[in-house]
Enzyme design. Structure first.
Site, PDB file in Angstrom:
ATOM      1  N   HIS A 109      -1.914  20.785  -3.997  1.00 13.62           N
ATOM      2  CA  HIS A 109      -2.008  21.947  -3.101  1.00 13.62           C
ATOM      3  C   HIS A 109      -1.643  23.192  -3.916  1.00 13.62           C
ATOM      4  CE1 HIS A 109      -1.701  19.033   0.195  1.00 13.62           C
ATOM      5  NE2 HIS A 109      -0.487  18.687  -0.189  1.00 13.62           N
TER       6      HIS A 109
ATOM      7  N   CYS B 183       5.006  17.075   1.877  1.00 12.79           N
ATOM      8  CA  CYS B 183       4.924  17.652   0.527  1.00 12.79           C
ATOM      9  C   CYS B 183       4.946  19.179   0.554  1.00 12.79           C
ATOM     10  CB  CYS B 183       3.664  17.152  -0.170  1.00 12.79           C
ATOM     11  SG  CYS B 183       2.188  17.124   0.886  1.00 12.79           S
TER      12      CYS B 183
HETATM   13  P1  NAD Z   1      -1.025   5.491   2.115  1.00 12.62           P
HETATM   14  O1  NAD Z   1      -2.113   5.216   3.084  1.00 12.62           O
HETATM   15  O2  NAD Z   1      -1.360   5.750   0.689  1.00 12.62           O
HETATM   16  O3  NAD Z   1       0.044   4.309   2.136  1.00 12.62           O
HETATM   17  C1  NAD Z   1       0.499   3.736   3.324  1.00 12.62           C
HETATM   18  C2  NAD Z   1       0.636   2.239   3.089  1.00 12.62           C
HETATM   19  O4  NAD Z   1       1.269   1.647   4.226  1.00 12.62           O
HETATM   20  C3  NAD Z   1      -0.708   1.522   2.922  1.00 12.62           C
HETATM   21  O5  NAD Z   1      -0.597   0.719   1.762  1.00 12.62           O
HETATM   22  C4  NAD Z   1      -0.838   0.665   4.171  1.00 12.62           C
HETATM   23  O6  NAD Z   1      -1.528  -0.530   3.906  1.00 12.62           O
HETATM   24  C5  NAD Z   1       0.610   0.396   4.505  1.00 12.62           C
HETATM   25  N1  NAD Z   1       0.874   0.053   5.903  1.00 12.62           N
HETATM   26  C6  NAD Z   1       0.196   0.448   7.016  1.00 12.62           C
HETATM   27  N2  NAD Z   1       0.809  -0.038   8.133  1.00 12.62           N
HETATM   28  C7  NAD Z   1       1.878  -0.754   7.696  1.00 12.62           C
HETATM   29  C8  NAD Z   1       2.900  -1.510   8.360  1.00 12.62           C
HETATM   30  N3  NAD Z   1       2.922  -1.603   9.704  1.00 12.62           N
HETATM   31  N4  NAD Z   1       3.844  -2.118   7.609  1.00 12.62           N
HETATM   32  C9  NAD Z   1       3.829  -2.022   6.254  1.00 12.62           C
HETATM   33  N5  NAD Z   1       2.878  -1.323   5.574  1.00 12.62           N
HETATM   34  C10 NAD Z   1       1.924  -0.708   6.300  1.00 12.62           C
HETATM   35  O7  NAD Z   1      -0.207   6.714   2.739  1.00 12.62           O
HETATM   36  P2  NAD Z   1       0.712   7.769   1.967  1.00 12.62           P
HETATM   37  O8  NAD Z   1      -0.145   8.884   1.497  1.00 12.62           O
HETATM   38  O9  NAD Z   1       1.584   7.064   1.024  1.00 12.62           O
HETATM   39  O10 NAD Z   1       1.548   8.361   3.183  1.00 12.62           O
HETATM   40  C11 NAD Z   1       2.688   7.711   3.698  1.00 12.62           C
HETATM   41  C12 NAD Z   1       3.558   8.714   4.418  1.00 12.62           C
HETATM   42  O11 NAD Z   1       3.948   9.718   3.483  1.00 12.62           O
HETATM   43  C13 NAD Z   1       2.877   9.460   5.577  1.00 12.62           C
HETATM   44  O12 NAD Z   1       3.857   9.769   6.547  1.00 12.62           O
HETATM   45  C14 NAD Z   1       2.403  10.742   4.919  1.00 12.62           C
HETATM   46  O13 NAD Z   1       2.238  11.807   5.821  1.00 12.62           O
HETATM   47  C15 NAD Z   1       3.571  11.009   3.956  1.00 12.62           C
HETATM   48  N6  NAD Z   1       3.257  11.857   2.813  1.00 12.62           N
HETATM   49  C16 NAD Z   1       2.084  11.710   2.129  1.00 12.62           C
HETATM   50  C17 NAD Z   1       1.800  12.540   1.070  1.00 12.62           C
HETATM   51  C18 NAD Z   1       0.502  12.457   0.331  1.00 12.62           C
HETATM   52  O14 NAD Z   1       0.041  13.472  -0.153  1.00 12.62           O
HETATM   53  N7  NAD Z   1      -0.089  11.310   0.182  1.00 12.62           N
HETATM   54  C19 NAD Z   1       2.732  13.508   0.667  1.00 12.62           C
HETATM   55  C20 NAD Z   1       3.956  13.588   1.345  1.00 12.62           C
HETATM   56  C21 NAD Z   1       4.198  12.766   2.424  1.00 12.62           C
END
Ligand code: NAD
Length: 344
Positions: free
Chosen positions: A221, A140
């Site tokens: 942020h 992000c």
């Molecule tokens: P999150 O924890 O909200 O969601 C991840 C989901 O994946 C969960 O529902 C979990 O149960 C599921 N999961 C875990 N292992 C799995 C598997 N093997 N197969 C299928 N599902 C599985 O996380 P998020 O915040 O959505 O982050 C996801 C990605 O996006 C990360 O790489 C993070 O760095 C990136 N990201 C997050 C944000 C943020 O602010 N939240 C912003 C930009 C990028």
């Protein structure tokens, strides 16, 4: 139609899934989750097909959540997977699933850059991602910085160097076990932070340093951006570049925007899904040019900013060549600020 599956249905995955459902050239085949939860139940209740590991199917059924098949079934049925699992899991999935089944994948910024052939930001390097098998949408904060750098370059405003000071949100709103709750944490406890390196994974030639602290906030942020520009650039030229570039929203003081919470409240009032603001949130009167120095303050809605880039990355992976058409299709479908528009 590009057939897409979303593996990992959390903060990012559910937003990307909704965005895919709104594209005329894509079909969402389903979403994958590993554990039963309120998010999984909500997905099924809104009509999505849910795919889970075979070993976990019983748990979903016991929780009353209908399952449509295994994660492997989903991956086999699509052209492109969006992997939105927690950082590091995507790399494992690449080996155990996508590579084995020969399916293209879009990863997220929590993965290391080497998970993919190219790290991606639509405005900065769409062309490099066309037809690639594995694409990584950067995080992000990195996405926000790249949009500003790309906007300035796009409108021929040279950047000699860029310095960005980031006050990070401590956790996402749903993350009840994370902090800080009463601190400013050096995150990381050194300068530069990793964000600069991440920006360089897309624009290797940029001179950039970043520093970051974590704060007790969940909504966004905030970035203090400082850049040294080429000579003879006026404030009006910088503002015009920001106004004209997609995915950058300039918030005007005339309507009383003096805080980030007000912008999120505006998004809720405007009926935006979940109160999301996927655009960079730039506060107009912080944009100032003194000699060759540019300053500005912007906010980054971490839960949604990477959603449009994920949609464009799917098109790039599928071989769609026209970056501006992709950006327009995505932004119009999501109701984002379009070229030349401003608020207030
Ligand atoms: P999150 O924890 O909200 O969601 C991840 C989901 O994946 C969960 O529902 C979990 O149960 C599921 N999961 C875990 N292992 C799995 C598997 N093997 N197969 C299928 N599902 C599985 O996380 P998020 O915040 O959505 O982050 C996801 C990605 O996006 C990360 O790489 C993070 O760095 C990136 N990201 C997050 C944000 C943020 O602010 N939240 C912003 C930009 C990028």
């Amino acid at each position: 139609m590009i057939r897409v599956g979303v593996v990992g249905y959390g903060t990012i995955g559910k937003r990307v899934a909704d965005a895919i459902s709104k594209q005329r050239d894509m079909v969402l085949e389903g979403v994958a989750k590993t554990r039963p939860s309120y998010e999984a139940a909500a997905a099924v209740e809104k009509g999505l097909r849910l795919f889970v590991p075979p070993s976990e199917a019983d748990k979903f059924e016991k929780a009353g959540i209908r399952v449509s098949g295994t994660i492997e079934d989903l991956v086999k049925s699509v052209d492109v997977v969006v992997d939105a699992t927690p950082g590091g899991v995507g790399a494992q999935n690449r080996e155990s699933l996508y590579s084995r089944l020969g399916v293209k994948a879009v990863f997220q910024g929590g993965e290391k850059a080497d998970v993919a052939e190219v790290s991606f930001n639509a405005l900065a390097n769409y062309g490099q991602a066309i037809g690639k098998r594995y694409i990584r949408v950067v995080s992000c904060n990195t996405t926000a910085i790249l949009r500003i750098a790309a906007a300035l370059r796009l409108w021929n405003i040279g950047i000699e160097r860029m310095r960005v000071f980031i006050a990070r949100r401590g956790a996402d709103p749903k993350e009840h076990k994370k902090g800080p709750i009463n601190d400013f944490v050096l995150d990381p406890p050194a300068i530069p932070s990793h964000h600069a390196l991440d920006v360089k994974s897309v624009l290797p030639d940029i001179d950039i340093v970043t520093a970051s602290i974590a704060t007790p906030v969940t909504i966004a942020h905030v970035h203090f951006v400082y850049a040294v520009l080429g000579s003879g650039v006026s404030r009006e030229e910088v503002l015009e570049a920001l106004y004209r570039t997609p995915r950058i929203a300039v918030f005007e003081p005339g309507r009383g925007f003096t805080s980030v919470a007000q912008v999120i409240e505006w998004a809720r009032d405007a009926g935006r899904p979940r109160g999301d603001v996927p655009e960079n949130i730039v506060f107009r009167d912080t944009v100032s040019v003194s000699g060759r120095e540019l300053f500005m303050v912007m906010a980054v809605h971490q839960e949604s900013i990477v959603v449009p880039e994920n949609v464009d990355a799917i098109r790039a992976a599928a071989g769609f060549k026209d970056v501006w058409k992709s950006i327009r299709l995505t932004d119009e479908s999501l109701g984002l600020v379009t070229e030349g528009k401003r608020y207030g």
